[in-house]
Design an enzyme around this catalytic site. Structure first.
Site, PDB file in Angstrom:
ATOM      1  N   LYS A  26       0.830  -1.196   0.000  1.00 39.13           N
ATOM      2  CA  LYS A  26       0.000   0.000   0.000  1.00 39.13           C
ATOM      3  C   LYS A  26       0.868   1.251   0.000  1.00 39.13           C
ATOM      4  O   LYS A  26       1.923   1.282   0.627  1.00 39.13           O
ATOM      5  CB  LYS A  26      -0.918   0.005   1.229  1.00 39.13           C
ATOM      6  CG  LYS A  26      -1.931  -1.131   1.230  1.00 39.13           C
ATOM      7  CD  LYS A  26      -2.835  -1.080   2.451  1.00 39.13           C
ATOM      8  CE  LYS A  26      -3.849  -2.220   2.423  1.00 39.13           C
ATOM      9  NZ  LYS A  26      -4.725  -2.211   3.629  1.00 39.13           N
ATOM     10  N   LYS A  53      -0.921   5.452  10.412  1.00 36.07           N
ATOM     11  CA  LYS A  53      -0.925   4.001  10.301  1.00 36.07           C
ATOM     12  C   LYS A  53       0.176   3.321  11.101  1.00 36.07           C
ATOM     13  O   LYS A  53       0.102   2.128  11.391  1.00 36.07           O
ATOM     14  CB  LYS A  53      -0.793   3.598   8.828  1.00 36.07           C
ATOM     15  CG  LYS A  53      -2.031   3.910   7.996  1.00 36.07           C
ATOM     16  CD  LYS A  53      -3.235   3.135   8.504  1.00 36.07           C
ATOM     17  CE  LYS A  53      -4.462   3.362   7.651  1.00 36.07           C
ATOM     18  NZ  LYS A  53      -5.618   2.590   8.155  1.00 36.07           N
ATOM     19  N   CYS A 134      19.279 -16.706   2.955  1.00 37.89           N
ATOM     20  CA  CYS A 134      20.026 -17.786   3.626  1.00 37.89           C
ATOM     21  C   CYS A 134      19.145 -18.954   4.043  1.00 37.89           C
ATOM     22  O   CYS A 134      19.629 -19.909   4.638  1.00 37.89           O
ATOM     23  CB  CYS A 134      20.775 -17.232   4.847  1.00 37.89           C
ATOM     24  SG  CYS A 134      19.693 -16.388   6.027  1.00 37.89           S
ATOM     25  N   CYS A 144      23.057 -12.721   7.455  1.00 36.66           N
ATOM     26  CA  CYS A 144      24.041 -13.555   6.767  1.00 36.66           C
ATOM     27  C   CYS A 144      25.076 -12.728   6.003  1.00 36.66           C
ATOM     28  O   CYS A 144      25.964 -13.288   5.371  1.00 36.66           O
ATOM     29  CB  CYS A 144      23.336 -14.517   5.814  1.00 36.66           C
ATOM     30  SG  CYS A 144      22.261 -13.697   4.604  1.00 36.66           S
ATOM     31  N   GLN A 372      58.034  24.277   3.595  1.00 42.17           N
ATOM     32  CA  GLN A 372      58.153  25.729   3.549  1.00 42.17           C
ATOM     33  C   GLN A 372      58.575  26.317   4.886  1.00 42.17           C
ATOM     34  O   GLN A 372      59.097  27.431   4.944  1.00 42.17           O
ATOM     35  CB  GLN A 372      56.828  26.339   3.114  1.00 42.17           C
ATOM     36  CG  GLN A 372      55.652  26.042   4.050  1.00 42.17           C
ATOM     37  CD  GLN A 372      54.325  26.355   3.397  1.00 42.17           C
ATOM     38  OE1 GLN A 372      54.105  26.056   2.227  1.00 42.17           O
ATOM     39  NE2 GLN A 372      53.425  26.964   4.145  1.00 42.17           N
ATOM     40  N   VAL A 375      62.882  21.913   8.285  1.00 38.04           N
ATOM     41  CA  VAL A 375      63.102  20.473   8.265  1.00 38.04           C
ATOM     42  C   VAL A 375      62.069  19.762   9.137  1.00 38.04           C
ATOM     43  O   VAL A 375      61.689  20.256  10.203  1.00 38.04           O
ATOM     44  CB  VAL A 375      64.527  20.151   8.771  1.00 38.04           C
ATOM     45  CG1 VAL A 375      64.743  18.642   8.885  1.00 38.04           C
ATOM     46  CG2 VAL A 375      65.559  20.750   7.815  1.00 38.04           C
ATOM     47  N   VAL A 376      61.625  18.580   8.670  1.00 38.50           N
ATOM     48  CA  VAL A 376      60.723  17.723   9.448  1.00 38.50           C
ATOM     49  C   VAL A 376      61.463  16.425   9.755  1.00 38.50           C
ATOM     50  O   VAL A 376      62.036  15.800   8.858  1.00 38.50           O
ATOM     51  CB  VAL A 376      59.428  17.414   8.679  1.00 38.50           C
ATOM     52  CG1 VAL A 376      58.483  16.577   9.537  1.00 38.50           C
ATOM     53  CG2 VAL A 376      58.743  18.692   8.231  1.00 38.50           C
ATOM     54  N   LYS A 390      58.518  19.281  13.450  1.00 45.32           N
ATOM     55  CA  LYS A 390      58.802  20.336  12.467  1.00 45.32           C
ATOM     56  C   LYS A 390      59.708  21.368  13.141  1.00 45.32           C
ATOM     57  O   LYS A 390      59.312  21.969  14.141  1.00 45.32           O
ATOM     58  CB  LYS A 390      57.510  21.016  12.012  1.00 45.32           C
ATOM     59  CG  LYS A 390      56.552  20.147  11.239  1.00 45.32           C
ATOM     60  CD  LYS A 390      55.294  20.963  10.893  1.00 45.32           C
ATOM     61  CE  LYS A 390      54.233  20.095  10.250  1.00 45.32           C
ATOM     62  NZ  LYS A 390      54.498  19.815   8.847  1.00 45.32           N
ATOM     63  N   ASP A 481      45.222  26.001   2.563  1.00 44.36           N
ATOM     64  CA  ASP A 481      46.310  25.446   1.745  1.00 44.36           C
ATOM     65  C   ASP A 481      46.108  23.942   1.557  1.00 44.36           C
ATOM     66  O   ASP A 481      47.037  23.149   1.692  1.00 44.36           O
ATOM     67  CB  ASP A 481      47.662  25.725   2.408  1.00 44.36           C
ATOM     68  CG  ASP A 481      48.843  25.514   1.448  1.00 44.36           C
ATOM     69  OD1 ASP A 481      48.585  25.267   0.245  1.00 44.36           O
ATOM     70  OD2 ASP A 481      49.993  25.586   1.892  1.00 44.36           O
TER      71      ASP A 481
END
Length: 619
Positions: A26, A53, A134, A144, A372, A375-376, A390, A481
C-alpha cells in the site's frame, strides 16, 4: 512542519507477522522527524494526511539498508530498502534509486549513535516464513551478510574500511592453538558531544585501549576495565576514577560509555593466549550497572566455553550463541561496545593540559624531508611515543601569532586530521610536534607508493580528506592550503589532513600574488586569485583540485602554465581536464567544487556524503 527532516510517498509492504499472512502493498506518506518515523494513509483528492498508520521510534532502529528486489518485481518495487527495529523489518519501496539513497543516508545519520546496531543483516526479504537469502526459518536469526554501517556523512572515529582490512577468519581458517576473537563490523561513529556526569548518577565507561600515563595528572587505562567519569574537563580529556580509587585524566577517545544492559567486548586476557569477555549488566537491582568479566575456557577436547555445558569449536560461534542465550552469564551479549582496531587513536596532546613540550624529552631519529617552514624529522617523545617534529626555520613564520593559535589547534581532533601534540617555544628554532604517519606525504605516495590503484582505493583517499575537512568546516576552521602535499598517509592507508591554518603564519614562501598576499595559486578559486577572499568554499575548490591530484596520481595542476597565466585563465573559466582514472560521476564532483560562484559549491558535509555514495555503489 518545522521539525520534518524528509517526507515522501513510498509503497509499504505488510510486515507478515504470521507465516501464513498474505502480503499486501500500500502507498503511504512517510514522514521522517529527528526522533521518529511515521507513515500515514493519504487522501489524494483532498491533498492531506488521513489516519496515522504506524510509527517507529528511531532510537529502536538497529539497521537501515538496501534490499535486493524480488524476482520479476514490477517497476514500482525495484528500489526497496529495510528499516530493522524491535518489531522486525519494515520494507518500503522508493520510486527511484536516488530517493532511496537519500533516505538511507539520512536515516543512518539519525540513528548512528544507537547502541544496538546490527553487525550483520539479511540482504533479501523475509517471506513466507524464511529468509530468502540464507533460508533460515527464524525471523530473529542473525543476518548472513556483514553490514557496512558507516554513516554517509562525516566520518567517524577509528574507521577501518573493508578494502583495507580483511574480514575476520572463518572457522576453518582459524588456528586451533589460538583462534582470533570476532572482529565485529561495528558502525564507526563520530564522537558525540561529551556527556556531563551528574551528581546522582556518575557515568561509567570501559577502556577500549591501553593508556600509559604521560603526565602525573593522567590515569592509566587497562583494556576492558571499568572507570567512573568524575568530570568532563574538555571534549578530549575526562577526569576518571579506577576500581582502586585512583583518579586522573584519561583521553576520552580511549573509552566507550555503557548505557544499556548487555553491552560487551572481547579482549585479551591477563593470561597469554587467552581471551576475556567483559559484559555490562544491571542485574541484582543495581541501577548504575557493573561490569562482569568471563574468561573463555577450553575443555579437554579443545572446545571453547563460557558456561561448561555450552561448548563450541571456535570463539565466533561461542559469541554468536551467547548473543541469543545468557546461559549462565549475567546477561546475554546484546550489543558490541567496541570497534577496536589494532592501534590506539591519537590523543589530543601528550597528556592532559600539555601543550608546551620540553625539547629534552624529544629524540630525533631521522629526517623525513623539508617544507616551507623548515626540516621535518621523525623522533620519539620520552623515548617511546612516535612523533613528527617540524623545526621552524627563523624568519619563515609569524611565531607569536602561531603560538597563540596552537592551543586552539590542539583541540581539533578527528581520525582524518593529523593530530597536533604540542610545541616547543622556549628556544629557537621553535618545534611543532605532531602525530607521525609512516607512509609520509600523500603526493609522494601517489607518485611512488601505488601502482595500478583500485578505484575503491582512490575514492577512499578522497573520502578521508572530505571527512577531515567536513570536521574542520563544522568547527568554522579554514585550511587555506589544502593540497596533496599537505596530507599524510598512515600505515593502514588512511589519509589525514595536516598543516591546517598554518598558511596564515607564512612570512616568505612561493605562493605570492600580484597584490603580495600569500596563497597557493594552482589550488585557488577566482575569488582568492582576484580578491584574496578566503572561505570554506575556497577550501572546497582546493579539494576538487586535490581530487584531481589523486586521480592523476600526483600530476601538477595546470602543469604547462605559470602563475600569471593561471590567474588570468582560471578567472576566465578554464578548468582542469577529466583524469583518465576518473569516471564522469567522479569528475562531476570535481566540477561542482569549481563552480564560479562560491555559494553554488557544495559544503564538505555534502561532498563527504556524495563521495560515500560513490564508494557505497563501488563496493
Amino acid at each position: 512542519m518545522a521539525d520534518i527532516v524528509l517526507e515522501e510517498f513510498f509503497i509499504k509492504r505488510s510486515q507478515q507477522k504470521k507465516k501464513t499472512s498474505p502480503l499486501n502493498y500500500k502507498e503511504r506518506l512517510f514522514t521522517l522527524k529527528q526522533r521518529q518515523l511515521s507513515y500515514y494513509d493519504y487522501d489524494a483528492e483532498k491533498g492531506k494526511k488521513k489516519s496515522l498508520k504506524g510509527t517507529v521510534d528511531l532510537e529502536k532502529v538497529k539497521c537501515v539498508e538496501k534490499v535486493l528486489p524480488e524476482a520479476n518485481a514490477p517497476p514500482e518495487r525495484l528500489f526497496p530498502f529495510q528499516i530493522i527495529y524491535d518489531e522486525g523489518p519494515l520494507y518500503v519501496f522508493a520510486k527511484t534509486d536516488e530517493i532511496r539513497k537519500q533516505w538511507i543516508r539520512k536515516l543512518k545519520e539519525e540513528v548512528q549513535y544507537n547502541k544496538d546496531l546490527l553487525q550483520k543483516y539479511h540482504p533479501c526479504f523475509w517471506a513466507d516464513g524464511l529468509w530468502l537469502c540464507c533460508q533460515q526459518e527464524v525471523k530473529q536469526a542473525v543476518g548472513c551478510k556483514v553490514l557496512e554501517m558507516r554513516p554517509r556523512g562525516i566520518s567517524s572515529q577509528n574507521s577501518r574500511r573493508k578494502s583495507r582490512k580483511p574480514l575476520p577468519p572463518t572457522p576453518s581458517e582459524e588456528k586451533a592453538s589460538r583462534p582470533l576473537p570476532p572482529q565485529p563490523q561495528a558502525q564507526p561513529q563520530p564522537p558525540p558531544p561529551a556527556p556531563q556526569p551528574t551528581s546522582s548518577s556518575a557515568m561509567k565507561v570501559i577502556a577500549q585501549y591501553e593508556y600509559t600515563p604521560m603526565t602525573e595528572q593522567d590515569l592509566g587505562l587497562e583494556v576492558g576495565e571499568e572507570y567512573v567519569i568524575l568530570e568532563v574537563a574538555s571534549t578530549n580529556w575526562w577526569k576518571a576514577r579506577d576500581k582502586y580509587g585512583n583518579e586522573g585524566y584519561i583521553p576520552s577517545n580511549y573509552v566507550m560509555e555503557f548505557r544499556d544492559d548487555g553491552g560487551f567486548l572481547v579482549r585479551d586476557s591477563s593470561k597469554a593466549g587467552k581471551y576475556t569477555v567483559s559484559v555490562f549488566t544491571k542485574v541484582g537491582g543495581n541501577t548504575n550497572g557493573s561490569c562482569r568479566h568471563y574468561n573463555i575456557c577450553t575443555n579437554q577436547q579443545g572446545q571453547f566455553y563460557l558456561a561448561e555445558k555450552h561448548n563450541f569449536s571456535n570463539i565466533p560461534e561461542l559469541i554468536k550463541y551467547h548473543q541469543h542465550n545468557a546461559a549462565g552469564l549475567a546477561s546475554r551479549l546484546k550489543y558490541i561496545v567496541s570497534n577496536t582496531t589494532q592501534s590506539a587513536p591519537s590523543t589530543a596532546g601528550l597528556g592532559y593540559g600539555v601543550w608546551e613540550i620540553d625539547p629534552q624529552h624529544l629524540t630525533c631519529i631521522k629526517e623525513l624531508g623539508s617544507g616551507q617552514f623548515g626540516v621535518v624529522k621523525y623522533g620519539k617523545w620520552q623515548g617511546r611515543h612516535d612523533v613528527a617534529i617540524k623545526m621552524i626555520k627563523e624568519g619563515s613564520m609569524s611565531e607569536d601569532d602561531f603560538i597563540n593559535e596552537a592551543k586552539v589547534m590542539m583541540n581539533l581532533q578527528h581520525p582524518n586530521l593529523v593530530q597536533l601534540y604540542g610545541v616547543c617555544t622556549k628556544q629557537r628554532p621553535i618545534y611543532i610536534v605532531t602525530e607521525y604517519l609512516s607512509n609520509g606525504c600523500l603526493l609522494d605516495f601517489l607518485r611512488d607508493g601505488i601502482k595500478n590503484p583500485h578505484p575503491v582505493q582512490l575514492l577512499e583517499m578522497c573520502k578521508d580528506v572530505s571527512e577531515g575537512m567536513a570536521y574542520l568546516e563544522s568547527q568554522q576552521y579554514l585550511h587555506r592550503d589544502l593540497a596533496a602535499r599537505n596530507c599524510l598517509v598512515d600505515s593502514q592507508g588512511t589519509v589525514k589532513v595536516t598543516d591546517f591554518g598554518l598558511s596564515r603564519y607564512v612570512l616568505d614562501d612561493e605562493y605570492t600574488s600580484s597584490a603580495g598576499s600569500k596563497f597557493p595559486v594552482r589550488w585557488s578559486p577566482p575569488e582568492v586569485l582576484l580578491y584574496c577572499k578566503f572561505s570554506s568554499k575556497s577550501d572546497v575548490w582546493a579539494f576538487g583540485v586535490l581530487m584531481w591530484e589523486i586521480y592523476t596520481l600526483g600530476k601538477m595542476p595546470y602543469e604547462r602554465l605559470n602563475n600569471t597565466d593561471i590567474v588570468q585563465k582560471v578567472s576566465s573559466g578554464l578548468r582542469l581536464y577529466r583524469p583518465q582514472l576518473a569516471n564522469e560521476r567522479i569528475y562531476s564532483i570535481m566540477m561542482a567544487c569549481w563552480n564560479d560562484k562560491p555559494e553554488d559549491r557544495p559544503t564538505f558535509q555534502e561532498l563527504a556524503a556524495n563521495v560515500q555514495d560513490l564508494l557505497y555503489d563501488l563496493q
